[in-house]
Design a protein around this motif. Structure first.
Motif, PDB file in Angstrom:
ATOM      1  N   ALA A  35       0.859  -1.188   0.000  1.00  0.00           N
ATOM      2  CA  ALA A  35       0.000   0.000   0.000  1.00  0.00           C
ATOM      3  C   ALA A  35       0.892   1.234   0.000  1.00  0.00           C
ATOM      4  O   ALA A  35       1.673   1.422   0.939  1.00  0.00           O
ATOM      5  CB  ALA A  35      -0.890  -0.004   1.233  1.00  0.00           C
ATOM      6  N   VAL A  36       0.808   2.009  -1.062  1.00  0.00           N
ATOM      7  CA  VAL A  36       1.578   3.258  -1.105  1.00  0.00           C
ATOM      8  C   VAL A  36       0.671   4.336  -0.513  1.00  0.00           C
ATOM      9  O   VAL A  36      -0.382   4.660  -1.067  1.00  0.00           O
ATOM     10  CB  VAL A  36       2.000   3.604  -2.553  1.00  0.00           C
ATOM     11  CG1 VAL A  36       2.852   4.867  -2.574  1.00  0.00           C
ATOM     12  CG2 VAL A  36       2.773   2.438  -3.169  1.00  0.00           C
ATOM     13  N   VAL A  45      -7.697  -1.284   2.165  1.00  0.00           N
ATOM     14  CA  VAL A  45      -6.389  -1.471   1.503  1.00  0.00           C
ATOM     15  C   VAL A  45      -5.302  -1.727   2.534  1.00  0.00           C
ATOM     16  O   VAL A  45      -4.529  -2.683   2.444  1.00  0.00           O
ATOM     17  CB  VAL A  45      -6.028  -0.228   0.647  1.00  0.00           C
ATOM     18  CG1 VAL A  45      -4.590  -0.324   0.135  1.00  0.00           C
ATOM     19  CG2 VAL A  45      -7.001  -0.065  -0.508  1.00  0.00           C
ATOM     20  N   LEU A  46      -5.280  -0.869   3.567  1.00  0.00           N
ATOM     21  CA  LEU A  46      -4.203  -0.969   4.569  1.00  0.00           C
ATOM     22  C   LEU A  46      -4.294  -2.272   5.372  1.00  0.00           C
ATOM     23  O   LEU A  46      -3.274  -2.880   5.699  1.00  0.00           O
ATOM     24  CB  LEU A  46      -4.257   0.245   5.509  1.00  0.00           C
ATOM     25  CG  LEU A  46      -3.938   1.583   4.829  1.00  0.00           C
ATOM     26  CD1 LEU A  46      -4.370   2.751   5.704  1.00  0.00           C
ATOM     27  CD2 LEU A  46      -2.445   1.688   4.515  1.00  0.00           C
ATOM     28  N   THR A  79      -5.422  -5.109   4.283  1.00  0.00           N
ATOM     29  CA  THR A  79      -5.080  -6.254   3.430  1.00  0.00           C
ATOM     30  C   THR A  79      -3.600  -6.273   3.063  1.00  0.00           C
ATOM     31  O   THR A  79      -3.021  -7.356   2.889  1.00  0.00           O
ATOM     32  CB  THR A  79      -5.932  -6.217   2.136  1.00  0.00           C
ATOM     33  OG1 THR A  79      -7.293  -6.002   2.497  1.00  0.00           O
ATOM     34  CG2 THR A  79      -5.816  -7.515   1.351  1.00  0.00           C
ATOM     35  N   ALA A  80      -3.009  -5.094   2.933  1.00  0.00           N
ATOM     36  CA  ALA A  80      -1.615  -5.015   2.449  1.00  0.00           C
ATOM     37  C   ALA A  80      -0.662  -5.749   3.386  1.00  0.00           C
ATOM     38  O   ALA A  80      -0.883  -5.839   4.588  1.00  0.00           O
ATOM     39  CB  ALA A  80      -1.200  -3.558   2.316  1.00  0.00           C
ATOM     40  N   ASN A  81       0.425  -6.260   2.786  1.00  0.00           N
ATOM     41  CA  ASN A  81       1.492  -6.886   3.595  1.00  0.00           C
ATOM     42  C   ASN A  81       2.504  -5.847   4.068  1.00  0.00           C
ATOM     43  O   ASN A  81       3.260  -6.086   4.993  1.00  0.00           O
ATOM     44  CB  ASN A  81       2.286  -7.923   2.787  1.00  0.00           C
ATOM     45  CG  ASN A  81       1.412  -8.901   2.049  1.00  0.00           C
ATOM     46  OD1 ASN A  81       1.400  -8.940   0.838  1.00  0.00           O
ATOM     47  ND2 ASN A  81       0.667  -9.685   2.801  1.00  0.00           N
ATOM     48  N   LEU A  82       2.527  -4.739   3.344  1.00  0.00           N
ATOM     49  CA  LEU A  82       3.572  -3.747   3.614  1.00  0.00           C
ATOM     50  C   LEU A  82       3.007  -2.361   3.289  1.00  0.00           C
ATOM     51  O   LEU A  82       2.294  -2.207   2.297  1.00  0.00           O
ATOM     52  CB  LEU A  82       4.769  -4.061   2.710  1.00  0.00           C
ATOM     53  CG  LEU A  82       6.076  -3.302   2.858  1.00  0.00           C
ATOM     54  CD1 LEU A  82       7.228  -4.175   2.369  1.00  0.00           C
ATOM     55  CD2 LEU A  82       6.096  -2.001   2.073  1.00  0.00           C
ATOM     56  N   TYR A 137      -1.412  -2.844  13.650  1.00  0.00           N
ATOM     57  CA  TYR A 137      -0.477  -3.136  12.550  1.00  0.00           C
ATOM     58  C   TYR A 137       0.946  -3.369  13.064  1.00  0.00           C
ATOM     59  O   TYR A 137       1.731  -4.058  12.413  1.00  0.00           O
ATOM     60  CB  TYR A 137      -0.423  -1.987  11.541  1.00  0.00           C
ATOM     61  CG  TYR A 137      -1.686  -1.772  10.725  1.00  0.00           C
ATOM     62  CD1 TYR A 137      -2.752  -2.677  10.791  1.00  0.00           C
ATOM     63  CD2 TYR A 137      -1.811  -0.666   9.898  1.00  0.00           C
ATOM     64  CE1 TYR A 137      -3.904  -2.466  10.053  1.00  0.00           C
ATOM     65  CE2 TYR A 137      -2.952  -0.453   9.145  1.00  0.00           C
ATOM     66  CZ  TYR A 137      -3.999  -1.355   9.236  1.00  0.00           C
ATOM     67  OH  TYR A 137      -5.132  -1.143   8.504  1.00  0.00           O
ATOM     68  N   LYS A 138       1.242  -2.775  14.218  1.00  0.00           N
ATOM     69  CA  LYS A 138       2.616  -2.831  14.721  1.00  0.00           C
ATOM     70  C   LYS A 138       3.060  -4.284  14.909  1.00  0.00           C
ATOM     71  O   LYS A 138       2.367  -5.064  15.554  1.00  0.00           O
ATOM     72  CB  LYS A 138       2.725  -2.068  16.045  1.00  0.00           C
ATOM     73  CG  LYS A 138       4.163  -1.834  16.469  1.00  0.00           C
ATOM     74  CD  LYS A 138       4.251  -0.993  17.732  1.00  0.00           C
ATOM     75  CE  LYS A 138       5.706  -0.742  18.087  1.00  0.00           C
ATOM     76  NZ  LYS A 138       5.835   0.049  19.311  1.00  0.00           N
ATOM     77  N   GLY A 139       4.170  -4.610  14.347  1.00  0.00           N
ATOM     78  CA  GLY A 139       4.686  -5.968  14.457  1.00  0.00           C
ATOM     79  C   GLY A 139       4.039  -6.942  13.480  1.00  0.00           C
ATOM     80  O   GLY A 139       4.470  -8.078  13.336  1.00  0.00           O
ATOM     81  N   ARG A 140       2.976  -6.519  12.818  1.00  0.00           N
ATOM     82  CA  ARG A 140       2.247  -7.407  11.919  1.00  0.00           C
ATOM     83  C   ARG A 140       2.605  -7.138  10.448  1.00  0.00           C
ATOM     84  O   ARG A 140       2.637  -8.041   9.634  1.00  0.00           O
ATOM     85  CB  ARG A 140       0.740  -7.219  12.127  1.00  0.00           C
ATOM     86  CG  ARG A 140      -0.081  -8.490  11.982  1.00  0.00           C
ATOM     87  CD  ARG A 140      -1.429  -8.414  12.688  1.00  0.00           C
ATOM     88  NE  ARG A 140      -2.213  -7.236  12.490  1.00  0.00           N
ATOM     89  CZ  ARG A 140      -3.043  -7.053  11.464  1.00  0.00           C
ATOM     90  NH1 ARG A 140      -3.148  -7.951  10.527  1.00  0.00           N
ATOM     91  NH2 ARG A 140      -3.763  -5.959  11.406  1.00  0.00           N
TER      92      ARG A 140
END
Lengths: 226, 367
Positions: free
Chosen positions: B129-130, B255-256, B258-261, B288-291
């Protein structure tokens, strides 16, 4: 020789013809296609190279071998300015030897115009006498050069190793052409079958060209006499 | 399947490379050409995924010039130069080529330069996700150019416009106005069947899933469908790049989530950094932290008068992985011509910086 064409004239023409044609044929047979044909004919479609960076062995199929040859033949015949980089497959000594080979080729290439010049002078002199004399000169020169190359070819076939060594001692007097077959990839790329194959091809194609020239000159001679 | 065209004038070498390619399950040989003109004509028509050129090829056109012409004719095609050890080539030093394969070479080396095999694609693709919490940071431009660079590196890439209202990806590339968009996708299970029909593939070779053309159509889209589409794209692509909305609305969160990064685009300006801090706090609250990694990319990094790199890293407590320099002329030319600058001006520092970013992401994924 009759009609004013002396043996010296014929000999000079034969030398000029041999100089030009042999160098041209050597350039022609140095190509990648000829190398591939020779490898196939010798049943040598793969070999093993030493990887100097890892110390291991690398199996080289015909495709990579042809590419290796193309790099070298392009360089020694003047198609590339810079020598190939040493490293994985070739040592600095091998590169240095191939630079000497290129120098020999550079010198040999001068023999093409030199031989043609000698032939042109002889032809002009003979033509000034008569067309018959000119055709006799061409026929005699072609036959003489063909016989001469065939004689050298027979000697080379009987004692190839000695002839090969003599050739290298003449053209590389500095003596940097001897490599250990156990470690040299250059020797593995160009083993005996390559030298025998290219010598045979150059010799045979020269004799064929000389025969064709002699036949054409005979036809011209016959027409001139009638 | 990746289609590979070989440009080789020696039959023995062509045969050798073809036999190596035949062992790769994901490769289909599209043909062998021995002459430059015929090869370029075929490439312009068929746009193969990969072209392999013999660096020792003989003819009127040099192999490097052939590569440059191929780059123009088919920007999305990966160009691999085949060489031998005594004629070393550096792909990084030559803009026209993407990789070098050195004969005799092994199957692993070949798979690596082709971008195929287990090493190249472990499981599903990486969903990036940009994102930027502030408008005008160059997020969309970066997403588009990053996608094109990754494609040029031999990866299969999908670019999704996640900005469902007023998405800008369709304006950054020469995409026909009638091209279908996200809103044309059926929902739930039927989505997978229709996904390939809705994707647009341009000359860059990137598969683009557009946001709706009309703002009112956003009401037809549900957050769950956005995540589902991303996952489906990841099944068939190495990378899914998503241009993410700045506001943390339902679609942005889809989006955020689902995204891996998350690739967070910031500048060295106070307002951007402050908003980014707030966004990161929200990400932490969302778990999201650590994930999933959050990486910082600084755009317009050489703009004077801004904060220092260290100050931004300290304020956001995240590392900066890339700095993209300012290049108004190249970027505005690219936007006006609707051609990604990594294709139009591959030598420009801004293009080089995006290439370095892509390289860093690929390396990080391998690790």
């Amino acid at each position: 020789m009759s009609a004013g064409i002396g043996k010296i004239e014929v000999a000079l023409f034969a030398v000029g013809f041999a100089m030009s044609a042999l160098v041209l044929l050597a350039l022609l047979w140095s190509g990648a296609g000829a190398y591939a044909d020779m490898a196939r004919a010798a049943g040598a479609e793969s070999t093993t190279f030493m990887d100097h960076t890892s110390g291991g062995n690398v199996v080289m199929g015909l495709g990579p071998l042809v590419q290796e040859h193309r790099v070298w033949s392009t360089y020694v015949t003047g198609g590339a300015a810079d020598p190939p980089a040493p490293g994985r497959f070739y040592t600095a000594d091998e590169i240095s030897h191939m630079t000497d080979v290129r120098n020999v080729f550079d010198g040999a290439k001068l023999l093409i115009p030199a031989g043609m010049f000698v032939m042109a002078i002889r032809l002009q002199r003979a033509r000034a006498q008569s067309a018959v004399a000119m055709f006799r000169l061409i026929r005699g020169g072609a036959v003489a050069s063909g016989v001469g190359v065939a004689a050298v070819g027979i000697i080379a076939a009987v004692a190839f190793e000695q002839a090969f060594l003599l050739f290298h001692e003449v053209f590389f007097p500095q003596g940097n052409f001897l490599f250990d077959p156990a470690t040299s990839n250059l020797v593995r790329l160009y083993p005996d079958w390559y030298w025998q194959g290219i010598t045979f091809r150059i010799g045979l194609s020269f004799i064929a060209v000389a025969a064709a020239v002699a036949v054409a000159a005979s036809v011209g001679l016959r027409r001139s006499l009638h | 399947m990746k289609r590979v065209l070989l440009i080789e004038d020696l039959p023995q070498v062509a045969q050798h490379i073809q036999s190596m390619l035949a062992r790769e399950k994901e490769i289909e040989v599209a043909g062998v050409q021995s002459e430059a003109e015929a090869a370029i004509a075929q490439i312009a028509t068929e746009k193969p995924d990969v072209v392999m050129i013999d660096s020792l090829l003989q003819g009127k056109t040099s192999p490097m010039d052939i590569a440059k012409r191929i780059r123009t004719a088919s920007p999305g095609t990966r160009i691999i130069m085949v060489t031998v050890p005594q004629k070393p080539l550096d792909a990084k030093a030559e803009a026209a080529i993407d990789a070098v394969f050195t004969l005799p070479g092994g199957a692993n080396e070949l798979a690596e330069v082709l971008g195929v095999g287990r090493a190249a694609r472990p499981q599903n693709g990486l969903m990036i996700a940009v994102y930027s919490p502030k408008g005008g940071t160059g997020k969309t431009t970066l997403a588009v150019n990053l996608a094109v660079v990754l494609r040029r590196q031999g990866k299969s890439v999908a670019l999704m416009d996640g900005v469902m209202q007023f998405g800008a990806v369709r304006h950054a590339m020469q995409i026909p106005p009638a091209t279908r968009s996200f809103v044309d996708l059926p929902t739930a299970g039927a989505m997978k069947m229709s996904l390939t029909e809705v994707l647009w593939e341009g000359p860059s070779g990137v598969h683009v899933l557009l946001a709706p053309a009309k703002p009112e159509e956003v009401d037809l889209i549900q957050g769950g469908d956005i995540g589902a589409a991303m996952n489906m794209l990841a099944e068939s692509h190495d990378y899914v790049i998503v241009d993410t909305p700045s506001r943390l609305t339902e679609d942005a969160l889809a989006v955020l989530d689902t995204a891996n990064l998350i690739l967070m685009v910031v500048t060295y300006m106070n307002a951007t950094v402050a908003n980014s801090r707030s966004a990161i706090d929200t990400f932490e609250a969302l778990g999201y932290k650590g994930r999933k990694p959050i990486l910082l990319v600084v755009n317009q990094s050489d703009t004077p008068g801004g904060m220092s790199k260290q100050a931004v890293e300290h304020a956001l407590n995240l590392p900066i992985i890339a700095e993209i320099p300012t290049d108004w002329k190249t970027v505005s030319d690219s936007l006006n011509k609707q051609q990604p600058f990594v294709l139009g001006a591959p030598q420009a520092p801004v293009s080089r910086a995006v290439e370095a970013l892509a390289h860093g992401l690929v390396t990080q994924q391998r690790k």
